[in-house]
Design a protein around this motif. Sequence first.
Motif, PDB file in Angstrom:
ATOM      1  N   ARG A 185       0.826  -1.211   0.000  1.00 53.05           N
ATOM      2  CA  ARG A 185       0.000   0.000   0.000  1.00 53.05           C
ATOM      3  C   ARG A 185       0.854   1.253   0.000  1.00 53.05           C
ATOM      4  O   ARG A 185       0.617   2.180  -0.784  1.00 53.05           O
ATOM      5  CB  ARG A 185      -0.936   0.003   1.208  1.00 53.05           C
ATOM      6  CG  ARG A 185      -1.804   1.259   1.295  1.00 53.05           C
ATOM      7  CD  ARG A 185      -2.950   1.070   2.265  1.00 53.05           C
ATOM      8  NE  ARG A 185      -2.518   0.912   3.638  1.00 53.05           N
ATOM      9  CZ  ARG A 185      -2.294   1.930   4.481  1.00 53.05           C
ATOM     10  NH1 ARG A 185      -2.436   3.178   4.060  1.00 53.05           N
ATOM     11  NH2 ARG A 185      -1.933   1.707   5.724  1.00 53.05           N
ATOM     12  N   VAL A 186       1.868   1.297   0.872  1.00 48.53           N
ATOM     13  CA  VAL A 186       2.690   2.504   0.982  1.00 48.53           C
ATOM     14  C   VAL A 186       3.542   2.701  -0.275  1.00 48.53           C
ATOM     15  O   VAL A 186       3.612   3.802  -0.833  1.00 48.53           O
ATOM     16  CB  VAL A 186       3.577   2.437   2.237  1.00 48.53           C
ATOM     17  CG1 VAL A 186       4.511   3.642   2.296  1.00 48.53           C
ATOM     18  CG2 VAL A 186       2.720   2.379   3.498  1.00 48.53           C
ATOM     19  N   ALA A 187       4.186   1.623  -0.745  1.00 47.93           N
ATOM     20  CA  ALA A 187       5.018   1.738  -1.947  1.00 47.93           C
ATOM     21  C   ALA A 187       4.174   2.129  -3.158  1.00 47.93           C
ATOM     22  O   ALA A 187       4.580   2.953  -3.981  1.00 47.93           O
ATOM     23  CB  ALA A 187       5.746   0.422  -2.202  1.00 47.93           C
ATOM     24  N   ARG A 188       2.978   1.551  -3.274  1.00 49.21           N
ATOM     25  CA  ARG A 188       2.083   1.868  -4.382  1.00 49.21           C
ATOM     26  C   ARG A 188       1.699   3.341  -4.367  1.00 49.21           C
ATOM     27  O   ARG A 188       1.714   4.018  -5.415  1.00 49.21           O
ATOM     28  CB  ARG A 188       0.827   1.006  -4.310  1.00 49.21           C
ATOM     29  CG  ARG A 188      -0.171   1.242  -5.454  1.00 49.21           C
ATOM     30  CD  ARG A 188      -1.476   0.540  -5.179  1.00 49.21           C
ATOM     31  NE  ARG A 188      -2.082   1.024  -3.933  1.00 49.21           N
ATOM     32  CZ  ARG A 188      -3.072   0.408  -3.287  1.00 49.21           C
ATOM     33  NH1 ARG A 188      -3.559  -0.731  -3.739  1.00 49.21           N
ATOM     34  NH2 ARG A 188      -3.568   0.926  -2.165  1.00 49.21           N
ATOM     35  N   ASP A 189       1.366   3.872  -3.191  1.00 49.69           N
ATOM     36  CA  ASP A 189       0.981   5.278  -3.087  1.00 49.69           C
ATOM     37  C   ASP A 189       2.085   6.191  -3.621  1.00 49.69           C
ATOM     38  O   ASP A 189       1.819   7.150  -4.359  1.00 49.69           O
ATOM     39  CB  ASP A 189       0.664   5.638  -1.634  1.00 49.69           C
ATOM     40  CG  ASP A 189      -0.676   5.075  -1.163  1.00 49.69           C
ATOM     41  OD1 ASP A 189      -1.435   4.571  -2.020  1.00 49.69           O
ATOM     42  OD2 ASP A 189      -0.944   5.116   0.053  1.00 49.69           O
ATOM     43  N   PHE A 190       3.327   5.919  -3.244  1.00 53.72           N
ATOM     44  CA  PHE A 190       4.423   6.784  -3.664  1.00 53.72           C
ATOM     45  C   PHE A 190       4.769   6.602  -5.143  1.00 53.72           C
ATOM     46  O   PHE A 190       5.055   7.582  -5.843  1.00 53.72           O
ATOM     47  CB  PHE A 190       5.653   6.561  -2.784  1.00 53.72           C
ATOM     48  CG  PHE A 190       5.562   7.289  -1.473  1.00 53.72           C
ATOM     49  CD1 PHE A 190       5.759   8.661  -1.414  1.00 53.72           C
ATOM     50  CD2 PHE A 190       5.241   6.616  -0.300  1.00 53.72           C
ATOM     51  CE1 PHE A 190       5.648   9.355  -0.210  1.00 53.72           C
ATOM     52  CE2 PHE A 190       5.132   7.292   0.896  1.00 53.72           C
ATOM     53  CZ  PHE A 190       5.334   8.669   0.948  1.00 53.72           C
ATOM     54  N   LEU A 191       4.741   5.363  -5.633  1.00 54.31           N
ATOM     55  CA  LEU A 191       5.009   5.143  -7.053  1.00 54.31           C
ATOM     56  C   LEU A 191       3.965   5.860  -7.907  1.00 54.31           C
ATOM     57  O   LEU A 191       4.295   6.518  -8.904  1.00 54.31           O
ATOM     58  CB  LEU A 191       5.008   3.649  -7.368  1.00 54.31           C
ATOM     59  CG  LEU A 191       6.224   2.850  -6.895  1.00 54.31           C
ATOM     60  CD1 LEU A 191       5.980   1.352  -7.069  1.00 54.31           C
ATOM     61  CD2 LEU A 191       7.494   3.265  -7.648  1.00 54.31           C
ATOM     62  N   GLU A 192       2.703   5.742  -7.528  1.00 61.05           N
ATOM     63  CA  GLU A 192       1.640   6.399  -8.288  1.00 61.05           C
ATOM     64  C   GLU A 192       1.768   7.913  -8.232  1.00 61.05           C
ATOM     65  O   GLU A 192       1.360   8.627  -9.165  1.00 61.05           O
ATOM     66  CB  GLU A 192       0.271   5.958  -7.770  1.00 61.05           C
ATOM     67  CG  GLU A 192      -0.073   4.518  -8.130  1.00 61.05           C
ATOM     68  CD  GLU A 192      -1.430   4.081  -7.608  1.00 61.05           C
ATOM     69  OE1 GLU A 192      -1.898   4.685  -6.608  1.00 61.05           O
ATOM     70  OE2 GLU A 192      -2.009   3.141  -8.188  1.00 61.05           O
TER      71      GLU A 192
END
Length: 319
Positions: free
Chosen positions: A77-84
């Motif tokens: 969830r956290v990595a996805r938020d920043f990549l997006e």
Amino acid sequence: MNPLKCAVIGVGYLGKFHAEKYAALPGCELVAVVDADPVTAAEIGDRLGVRGLTDHRALLGKVDAVSVVVPTSLHHRVARDFLEAGAHVLVEKPITVTVEEADELIRIAKEKQRVLMVGHLERFNAAVLGLDLDHHKPLFIESHRLAPFKPRANDVSVVLDLMIHDIDIILDMVDSEVERIDAKGVAVLTGDIDIANARLQFKSGCVANVTASRVSLKVERKMRMFMPNAYVSVDFQNRVLARHRKGEGEMFPGVPEILSEESVFENGDALMEEIRHFLDCIREHREPLVSGAAGRRALATAIEITNLLKVQESRSCTA
């Protein structure tokens, strides 16, 4: 060149070291740390002279790169938020909980043209960086990763906690598809597997025997690789690389001599080198040493081993 604006998400035991490295490295600016515990966030933030926040979403779109050092269940969830949001991401191992989650992160990183790196720290051990097998692939590998029990990092089995380090190195070294896995393990102090052994057989013919324990009385992190006419061992703990090879002479009549050499590396800062490499990959637009794909490969193998252990445990409980 403008400094990269960086942040660390999760500043517990390991995360605080990430934050210290960013704060010390030239060419980047640590702008904030984030932790669910407001006391921890404030303490680390004050010590490093940056903002201490409790919600990572406050930084979306405001930083160039982050280290994600939260519990494994939150990696995706956290990595996805920043990549997006367009940030480059260094996520601690294992990359995610499931292969499907890892696939999504890899896809987003590719679409956004962002660096996704996985924190398999042992790849930056000086002895591993000095390893050169002279283009020969190992035929047999044996590794032992033993550690005393620690109450932290027990949200996953010993396979995902410790063994995955060696799985990652072995998969990279052998570079062949895994054909068969056998595994045994037992829970000792926690509700999950605390000591395990896995035998990986590759299509290339190589076999790897991998043991990991987090309930041992001693610390040992060693790997031994056997190939035609040579044997190489790596002591990760003491940063010693030993090479033994068959010479031209004879030790005894009909028995070839063994030539040995040993390299002892200085006590380097593997985490500093890992983060420096991450930032260099961002600036130079290149793939990191441990890419998202490499992290996914290690995760998939670790999950297969874990599932075998669960089946074994289930059978023993019903026997």
